[in-house]
Design a protein around this motif. Structure first.
Motif, PDB file in Angstrom:
ATOM      1  N   MET A   1       0.844  -1.173   0.000  1.00 17.54           N
ATOM      2  CA  MET A   1       0.000   0.000   0.000  1.00 17.54           C
ATOM      3  C   MET A   1       0.893   1.242   0.000  1.00 17.54           C
ATOM      4  SD  MET A   1      -2.664   1.263   2.897  1.00 17.54           S
ATOM      5  CE  MET A   1      -4.108   0.391   2.424  1.00 17.54           C
ATOM      6  N   LYS A   2       0.729   2.073  -1.015  1.00 19.00           N
ATOM      7  CA  LYS A   2       1.543   3.279  -1.149  1.00 19.00           C
ATOM      8  C   LYS A   2       0.785   4.483  -0.597  1.00 19.00           C
ATOM      9  CE  LYS A   2       4.001   6.078  -4.391  1.00 19.00           C
ATOM     10  NZ  LYS A   2       3.966   6.734  -5.646  1.00 19.00           N
ATOM     11  N   PRO A   3       1.453   5.282   0.249  1.00 19.28           N
ATOM     12  CA  PRO A   3       0.777   6.482   0.759  1.00 19.28           C
ATOM     13  C   PRO A   3       0.533   7.487  -0.369  1.00 19.28           C
ATOM     14  CG  PRO A   3       3.008   6.284   1.663  1.00 19.28           C
ATOM     15  CD  PRO A   3       2.780   5.113   0.769  1.00 19.28           C
ATOM     16  N   PRO A   4      -0.483   8.328  -0.229  1.00 14.66           N
ATOM     17  CA  PRO A   4      -0.759   9.323  -1.276  1.00 14.66           C
ATOM     18  C   PRO A   4       0.388  10.329  -1.405  1.00 14.66           C
ATOM     19  CG  PRO A   4      -2.265   9.582   0.593  1.00 14.66           C
ATOM     20  CD  PRO A   4      -1.416   8.384   0.873  1.00 14.66           C
ATOM     21  N   HIS A   9       4.574  14.465   0.343  1.00 12.39           N
ATOM     22  CA  HIS A   9       5.041  15.851   0.206  1.00 12.39           C
ATOM     23  C   HIS A   9       5.018  16.555   1.564  1.00 12.39           C
ATOM     24  CE1 HIS A   9       5.802  19.710  -1.658  1.00 12.39           C
ATOM     25  NE2 HIS A   9       4.754  20.202  -1.038  1.00 12.39           N
ATOM     26  N   GLU A  10       3.931  16.391   2.304  1.00 11.12           N
ATOM     27  CA  GLU A  10       3.826  17.015   3.628  1.00 11.12           C
ATOM     28  C   GLU A  10       4.880  16.456   4.585  1.00 11.12           C
ATOM     29  OE1 GLU A  10       2.022  19.638   4.779  1.00 11.12           O
ATOM     30  OE2 GLU A  10       1.520  19.880   2.671  1.00 11.12           O
ATOM     31  N   LEU A  11       5.109  15.154   4.533  1.00  8.68           N
ATOM     32  CA  LEU A  11       6.142  14.559   5.380  1.00  8.68           C
ATOM     33  C   LEU A  11       7.514  15.120   5.042  1.00  8.68           C
ATOM     34  CD1 LEU A  11       5.009  10.825   5.503  1.00  8.68           C
ATOM     35  CD2 LEU A  11       5.004  12.473   7.380  1.00  8.68           C
ATOM     36  N   GLN A  12       7.773  15.312   3.746  1.00  9.76           N
ATOM     37  CA  GLN A  12       9.056  15.883   3.344  1.00  9.76           C
ATOM     38  C   GLN A  12       9.199  17.306   3.878  1.00  9.76           C
ATOM     39  OE1 GLN A  12       9.806  16.309  -0.882  1.00  9.76           O
ATOM     40  NE2 GLN A  12      11.979  16.556  -0.541  1.00  9.76           N
ATOM     41  N   VAL A  16      11.957  18.572   6.548  1.00 12.09           N
ATOM     42  CA  VAL A  16      12.883  19.679   6.282  1.00 12.09           C
ATOM     43  C   VAL A  16      12.864  20.670   7.447  1.00 12.09           C
ATOM     44  CG1 VAL A  16      13.251  21.715   4.818  1.00 12.09           C
ATOM     45  CG2 VAL A  16      12.918  19.498   3.769  1.00 12.09           C
ATOM     46  N   LEU A  17      11.683  20.992   7.936  1.00  8.70           N
ATOM     47  CA  LEU A  17      11.596  21.911   9.082  1.00  8.70           C
ATOM     48  C   LEU A  17      12.334  21.336  10.291  1.00  8.70           C
ATOM     49  CD1 LEU A  17       7.870  23.071   8.879  1.00  8.70           C
ATOM     50  CD2 LEU A  17       9.908  24.437   8.411  1.00  8.70           C
ATOM     51  N   PHE A  18      12.120  20.045  10.551  1.00 12.74           N
ATOM     52  CA  PHE A  18      12.774  19.418  11.695  1.00 12.74           C
ATOM     53  C   PHE A  18      14.291  19.368  11.494  1.00 12.74           C
ATOM     54  CE2 PHE A  18      14.292  15.635  13.995  1.00 12.74           C
ATOM     55  CZ  PHE A  18      13.998  16.044  15.286  1.00 12.74           C
ATOM     56  N   LEU A  19      14.739  18.944  10.308  1.00  9.76           N
ATOM     57  CA  LEU A  19      16.183  18.868  10.054  1.00  9.76           C
ATOM     58  C   LEU A  19      16.836  20.246  10.121  1.00  9.76           C
ATOM     59  CD1 LEU A  19      16.271  16.221   7.198  1.00  9.76           C
ATOM     60  CD2 LEU A  19      17.092  15.944   9.539  1.00  9.76           C
ATOM     61  N   ASN A  20      16.162  21.263   9.614  1.00  8.76           N
ATOM     62  CA  ASN A  20      16.717  22.619   9.697  1.00  8.76           C
ATOM     63  C   ASN A  20      16.804  23.086  11.151  1.00  8.76           C
ATOM     64  OD1 ASN A  20      17.282  22.963   6.996  1.00  8.76           O
ATOM     65  ND2 ASN A  20      15.300  23.891   6.535  1.00  8.76           N
ATOM     66  N   HIS A  21      15.828  22.712  11.956  1.00 14.27           N
ATOM     67  CA  HIS A  21      15.880  23.025  13.381  1.00 14.27           C
ATOM     68  C   HIS A  21      17.105  22.356  14.014  1.00 14.27           C
ATOM     69  CE1 HIS A  21      14.629  23.487  17.554  1.00 14.27           C
ATOM     70  NE2 HIS A  21      14.777  22.176  17.705  1.00 14.27           N
ATOM     71  N   VAL A  22      17.328  21.100  13.681  1.00 12.73           N
ATOM     72  CA  VAL A  22      18.471  20.355  14.212  1.00 12.73           C
ATOM     73  C   VAL A  22      19.781  20.954  13.705  1.00 12.73           C
ATOM     74  CG1 VAL A  22      19.642  18.105  14.199  1.00 12.73           C
ATOM     75  CG2 VAL A  22      17.167  18.226  14.551  1.00 12.73           C
ATOM     76  N   LEU A  60      18.438  23.161   4.635  1.00 10.18           N
ATOM     77  CA  LEU A  60      17.902  22.357   3.547  1.00 10.18           C
ATOM     78  C   LEU A  60      16.645  22.983   2.969  1.00 10.18           C
ATOM     79  CD1 LEU A  60      18.312  18.869   5.191  1.00 10.18           C
ATOM     80  CD2 LEU A  60      19.565  19.716   3.207  1.00 10.18           C
ATOM     81  N   GLU A  61      16.474  22.789   1.672  1.00 11.17           N
ATOM     82  CA  GLU A  61      15.275  23.229   0.972  1.00 11.17           C
ATOM     83  C   GLU A  61      14.786  22.052   0.142  1.00 11.17           C
ATOM     84  OE1 GLU A  61      14.056  26.591  -2.363  1.00 11.17           O
ATOM     85  OE2 GLU A  61      16.137  26.354  -1.769  1.00 11.17           O
ATOM     86  N   ALA A  62      13.506  21.711   0.259  1.00 12.37           N
ATOM     87  CA  ALA A  62      12.941  20.616  -0.528  1.00 12.37           C
ATOM     88  C   ALA A  62      12.881  21.029  -1.991  1.00 12.37           C
ATOM     89  CB  ALA A  62      11.550  20.263  -0.019  1.00 12.37           C
ATOM     90  N   VAL A  63      13.315  20.140  -2.873  1.00 11.96           N
ATOM     91  CA  VAL A  63      13.259  20.393  -4.310  1.00 11.96           C
ATOM     92  C   VAL A  63      12.677  19.157  -4.988  1.00 11.96           C
ATOM     93  CG1 VAL A  63      15.177  22.048  -4.351  1.00 11.96           C
ATOM     94  CG2 VAL A  63      15.650  19.623  -4.659  1.00 11.96           C
TER      95      VAL A  63
END
Length: 161
Positions: A1-4, A9-12, A16-22, A60-63
């Motif tokens: 089963m593949k997530p939508p 996209h939201e998880l990414q 990114v927000l969490f990794l940038n905080h770290v 990081l910036e999501a691309v």
């Protein structure tokens, strides 16, 4: 089963927000990542791919995922629970690194510090809850969904319509 796709996209974006905080909290990592401005990293996990570019600030910036990247990190087939367990215990999951040698060396040197920073960024009460969680209900639910999908597929095969 593949997530939508929207969920991935939201998880990414949340990742990114969490990794940038770290990264901002890590004295060791940010100077290293500033040198990587404009370089791209792709993370492959199971059948998913996520891609980021380092900004001049070292964040990081999501691309969009593209075939040409500077560094590829492949996690393999770990379940989300196994991956979280590795990170929370401060262990580095099995990781295949491909691409730019210098960038890979920087990633290899920086990864343990980032994992420790991630562990420290998660409040202790949440760590304890994650470590003590009971995964049986989730596994049972996923098994039931898989069984239901199989039964629906068999019924479709038997249906004259």
């Amino acid at each position: 089963m593949k997530p939508p796709d929207w969920l991935l996209h939201e998880l990414q974006l949340k990742g990114v927000l969490f990794l940038n905080h770290v990264l901002q909290a890590s004295v060791e990592a940010l100077p290293r990542t500033r040198r990587l401005a404009g370089r791209t990293v792709q993370l492959r996990w199971q059948s998913h791919a996520f891609q980021w570019m380092f900004t001049p600030a070292g964040l990081l910036e999501a691309v969009a995922v593209q075939p040409n990247v500077d560094l590829t990190l492949s996690l393999g087939e770990l379940s989300p629970w196994d991956l979280a367990d590795h990170l929370l215990r401060g262990e580095k999951p099995a990781l295949r690194i491909e691409g730019d040698v210098q960038m890979a060396a920087d990633a290899e040197a920086t990864l343990p510090a980032l994992i420790e920073a991630v562990r420290q960024a998660i409040p202790n009460d949440r760590k304890a809850a994650i470590e003590k969680r009971d995964t049986a209900p989730l596994k049972d639910t996923l098994d039931a969904i898989a069984t239901l999908k199989d039964r629906v597929a068999k019924l479709r095969e038997l249906s004259p319509l």
